[in-house]
Design a protein around this motif. Sequence first.
Motif, short mmCIF file in Angstrom:
data_model
loop_
_atom_site.label_atom_id
_atom_site.label_comp_id
_atom_site.label_asym_id
_atom_site.label_seq_id
_atom_site.Cartn_x
_atom_site.Cartn_y
_atom_site.Cartn_z
N ASP A 132 7.63 3.94 -0.51
CA ASP A 132 6.97 4.28 0.75
C ASP A 132 5.64 3.56 0.94
OD1 ASP A 132 5.72 5.62 -1.28
OD2 ASP A 132 5.36 7.45 -0.12
N HIS A 133 5.30 2.66 0.01
CA HIS A 133 4.02 1.95 0.13
C HIS A 133 4.14 0.65 -0.66
CE1 HIS A 133 -0.12 1.73 1.36
NE2 HIS A 133 -0.54 1.60 0.13
N LYS A 134 4.86 -0.32 -0.06
CA LYS A 134 5.21 -1.55 -0.78
C LYS A 134 3.99 -2.37 -1.18
CE LYS A 134 9.60 -0.70 -0.39
NZ LYS A 134 10.48 -1.55 0.42
N PRO A 144 7.04 -1.71 -6.78
CA PRO A 144 6.15 -0.97 -5.87
C PRO A 144 6.80 0.32 -5.41
CG PRO A 144 7.16 -2.81 -4.73
CD PRO A 144 7.54 -2.95 -6.17
N SER A 145 5.98 1.27 -4.99
CA SER A 145 6.53 2.54 -4.52
C SER A 145 7.29 2.32 -3.22
CB SER A 145 5.41 3.55 -4.32
OG SER A 145 4.50 3.11 -3.34
N SER A 164 1.61 -1.45 -2.70
CA SER A 164 1.12 -1.03 -4.02
C SER A 164 1.49 -2.03 -5.10
CB SER A 164 1.69 0.35 -4.38
OG SER A 164 3.12 0.31 -4.47
N GLN A 202 5.39 -3.90 -12.26
CA GLN A 202 6.20 -2.73 -11.98
C GLN A 202 6.62 -2.71 -10.52
OE1 GLN A 202 4.04 0.76 -13.21
NE2 GLN A 202 3.90 0.12 -15.35
#
Length: 496
Positions: free
Chosen positions: A390-392, A387-388, A394, A385
């Motif tokens: 603001d927080h790659k 990544p977010s 993840s 999936q």
Amino acid sequence: MPFTSRRLRAALLATASVTLVAATLPAPEPLGIGDRLFPHLGNPGYDVLAYDVSLTYTGTNAEPLDAVTTIDARTTAPLERINLDFARGTVRSVEVDGLASDFASAGEDLVVDAPVRLPAGAPVRITVRHTSDPSGDEANGGWVRTADGLAMANQADAAHRVFPGNDHPADKAYFTFRVSAPDDLTVVAGGLLAGKRARAGTTTWTYRTRHPMATELAQVSIGRSAVLRRTGPGGLPVRDVVPAADRAKLEPWLRKTPGQIAWMEKQVGPYPFETYGLLVADTETGFELETQTLSLFERSLFTGTGYPEWYVDSVMVHELAHQWFGNSVSPRSWSDLWLNEGHATWYEALHAEQHAGKPMERRMREAYARSDAWRAAGGPPARPQVPSPDHKISLFRPVVYDGSALVLYALRQEIGQAAFDRLERTWVRVHRDSSATTRQFTALASRIAGRDLTAFFDGWLYGTKTPPMPGHPEWRSGATRTSKAPQSPARAPKPE
């Protein structure tokens, strides 16, 4: 490499001036090479051959560094404009083949107008004078401030927060780092030391890589460091970079590295680079990182209490294994990340089985039990999936660690130990110093196995549910939620 001379460029510019005046370029916009997980990462139209990154450090890690980045590239398509990935710095000027060029920012791209339309296949040199700012959000990577200086943690998409470039592992290049710092500090970077010059209280250190490197694997360490040297298998130079005050405390761990390299060579073949070692930094990142030839480790991993020896050994082997899987053979796209982390986790677990009595089968059975939950939470191994925003980081979920090592365990069960070992050695030999894809791995596996493994890999790499485990029909993936174990310790919470 010969470059078009300034005189020839000026002549080309003069003959093309009518066309250039008549042409109107569209507004600058961020581009990408089509990576599903990072749409604006990388740039089309050119192939970087070499980076020369010069940095000036004044002695405080709270101030921007003055920098000059020179990029030697070759165009792969006609270009009137060159996009570079760059953010978190001030651009002062840009030259293309020695001629001043207009530039603008668009998203996290630096967009440069070429002085003249560049044909496909042309060499081009881009020189950017800029700052490199270490004061940004470290959670998204780039510079990491340590107790006494700086280090880099650029994975996955953060190198362009340090220097401009084509920030995607599909475009590997040779690197030269030239770093000036006060005389009382030590600078170490990826590759080998190529020169050291002292002048007026400042020392300039030059390092060069002998093998191409992805931008995400670049490393520069500046601090009050001791550089400890020893010899690895076949005379390989091993250098560790540690806080000077901790050299004696860390030595019992550091002396393990040559034996770990020898063990990995026994599994997959010769170490692929010119040197190796650990960079132990006094900082808290929450992870360790396989930067090329100089892996980044938190000081607390080795100096904290309560960490079992096998656990620390596992982290060391994990990052070492990445030198083959992820560094020498890099992912062509970030959806190929499972090839990096699955293999590093595999050899981490194999080492723990052989040296600490931690059975691989037990770990894989526990991973199997959680595999469906991991796939639901993070996507299948080869289709993770996104990544977010603001927080790659993840992106680095359990499914790409033990969930992907589980794929390799199933493959070994399916094709047998001998074929599996031949596949591993062949993979790192054939694709050394390049970027490779999941499709290339599965095709090689089919060739070595002597049969089509398409259906096998479709289920294990892309299925939302975990297929039956070959040889273990009794195994069940019954977890309904994610849980703490068994995840590779490389990015997992450390045990109490």
